[in-house]
Design an enzyme around this catalytic site. Structure first.
Site, PDB file in Angstrom:
ATOM      1  N   SER A   1       0.832  -1.202   0.000  1.00 57.34           N
ATOM      2  CA  SER A   1       0.000   0.000   0.000  1.00 57.34           C
ATOM      3  C   SER A   1       0.861   1.244   0.000  1.00 57.34           C
ATOM      4  CB  SER A   1      -0.903   0.006   1.242  1.00 57.34           C
ATOM      5  OG  SER A   1      -1.558   1.247   1.391  1.00 57.34           O
TER       6      SER A   1
ATOM      7  N   TYR B   1      -2.351   0.319   9.952  1.00 58.09           N
ATOM      8  CA  TYR B   1      -2.470  -0.355   8.653  1.00 58.09           C
ATOM      9  C   TYR B   1      -1.201  -0.160   7.824  1.00 58.09           C
ATOM     10  CZ  TYR B   1      -3.692  -1.179   3.803  1.00 58.09           C
ATOM     11  OH  TYR B   1      -3.685  -1.621   2.499  1.00 58.09           O
TER      12      TYR B   1
ATOM     13  N   LYS C   1       1.589  -3.095   6.666  1.00 58.49           N
ATOM     14  CA  LYS C   1       1.966  -3.409   5.286  1.00 58.49           C
ATOM     15  C   LYS C   1       3.475  -3.273   5.087  1.00 58.49           C
ATOM     16  CE  LYS C   1      -0.809  -4.491   2.739  1.00 58.49           C
ATOM     17  NZ  LYS C   1      -1.456  -5.820   2.566  1.00 58.49           N
TER      18      LYS C   1
END
Length: 320
Positions: free
Chosen positions: A117, A141, A145
């Site tokens: 991402s 998040y 990643k």
């Protein structure tokens, strides 16, 4: 030659499965259906319901289907929500990736395309993100990643894993009316659902340091994204070498308000969005160069913003 697509019943994963079929490659899908849909998996594609955190199940799936490589999309993908649910995010995205890599090593599967991402960059201090831009994620998040990318790097050192990571941000549109974005957090479905319900769409924050005050992002069509995953898988399957990570970006980006204007234009529904407070964990701007991916993967964007909106709107409207 079969590839495992984790999260293959999701919005992006189901498009990846179809992109594999388009070039004549077989897939097996593993998905726990926490956000995916069994009906998104094409008829005839083997489907295993379960979590990537179940190492034995993953290993059994790899063995039974003769898998030679993995496209790893299964994850908890919501940056804003991850701020409230950090341990859940890390369990799904980090522990899950460890489990998958252990299963792959146990079965001698040595190739993986990882869905990363642009959130790994946080809010970069540059107008255009490249692969050399420092990674400073600002949400659990984004952190999870980035840890996933580190895991692939370290597993490559340990057991010779061949890998690449694809970094991207807002994925929109639809390649087929059978699949639409069902996320309760992504911009396009939030706007479309509001319009279909007769409500006014919402902008989360208009006080960011951007030209119109709203967040600026790369928006890429899901079909273009799916093709990039398959191109990477084909290169690894052929024994080719790839960079550790590629940015799949437009090079310019669009603001949330510009997207709202495009939605009004394409749907013919005139509206003035309501502005609310910022959403936690959202960087002001992330726009990436796709030059390296163009060189190695043939990456290019083939859809205009109006086509992105139109294909997404048609798919969503067909399933109102």
């Amino acid at each position: 030659m079969t590839w495992l697509v984790t999260g293959g019943a999701g919005y992006i994963g189901a498009h990846v499965v179809r992109a594999f079929a388009k070039v004549g490659l077989d897939c097996v899908v593993l998905d726990d259906l926490s956000s995916g849909h069994r009906g998104f998996v094409p008829e005839g594609t083997p489907f295993v319901q379960g979590s990537i955190t179940d190492t034995d199940l993953v290993a059994d799936t790899l063995a039974r289907h003769g898998v030679v490589g993995v496209v790893h999309l299964a994850a908890f993908k919501y940056a804003g929500v991850s701020v409230q649910r950090p341990t859940h995010t890390y369990t799904q995205n980090v522990t899950g990736t460890v489990s998958l890599l252990d299963a792959m090593a146990s079965q001698g599967v040595d190739a993986i395309v990882y869905s990363s991402s642009a959130a790994v960059f946080g809010t970069p201090d540059t107008d255009l993100v490249t692969e050399q831009t420092p990674t400073t994620p600002q949400s659990p998040y984004g952190e999870s990643k980035l840890v996933g990318e580190w895991l692939l790097r370290d597993q490559a050192t340990a057991v010779g894993l061949r890998h690449t990571s694809l970094r991207y941000f807002n994925v929109v549109g639809s390649g087929t009316p059978e699949i639409w974005d069902t996320s309760p957090h992504n911009l396009f479905p939030l706007v479309f659902d509001a319009l279909l319900d007769g409500r006014t769409p919402i902008i989360k924050g208009d006080d960011y340091p951007t030209p119109d005050g709203t967040c600026v992002r790369d928006y890429i069509h899901v079909a273009d994204l799916a093709d990039a995953h398959v191109a990477a898988a084909q290169t690894l399957a052929a024994g080719g070498s790839l960079e550790p990570a590629y940015n799949l970006g437009s090079g310019d980006g669009m603001s949330v308000r510009e997207i709202m204007t495009a939605v009004a234009r394409v749907t013919g529904i005139d509206f003035e969005p309501v502005v609310e407070d910022r959403r936690p964990g959202d960087p002001a701007r992330i726009v990436a160069s796709g030059e390296l991916a163009a060189r190695d993967l043939g990456w290019r964007m083939t859809y205009s913003v109006d086509e992105m909106v139109r294909t997404a709107w048609e798919a969503r409207s067909a399933h109102r």
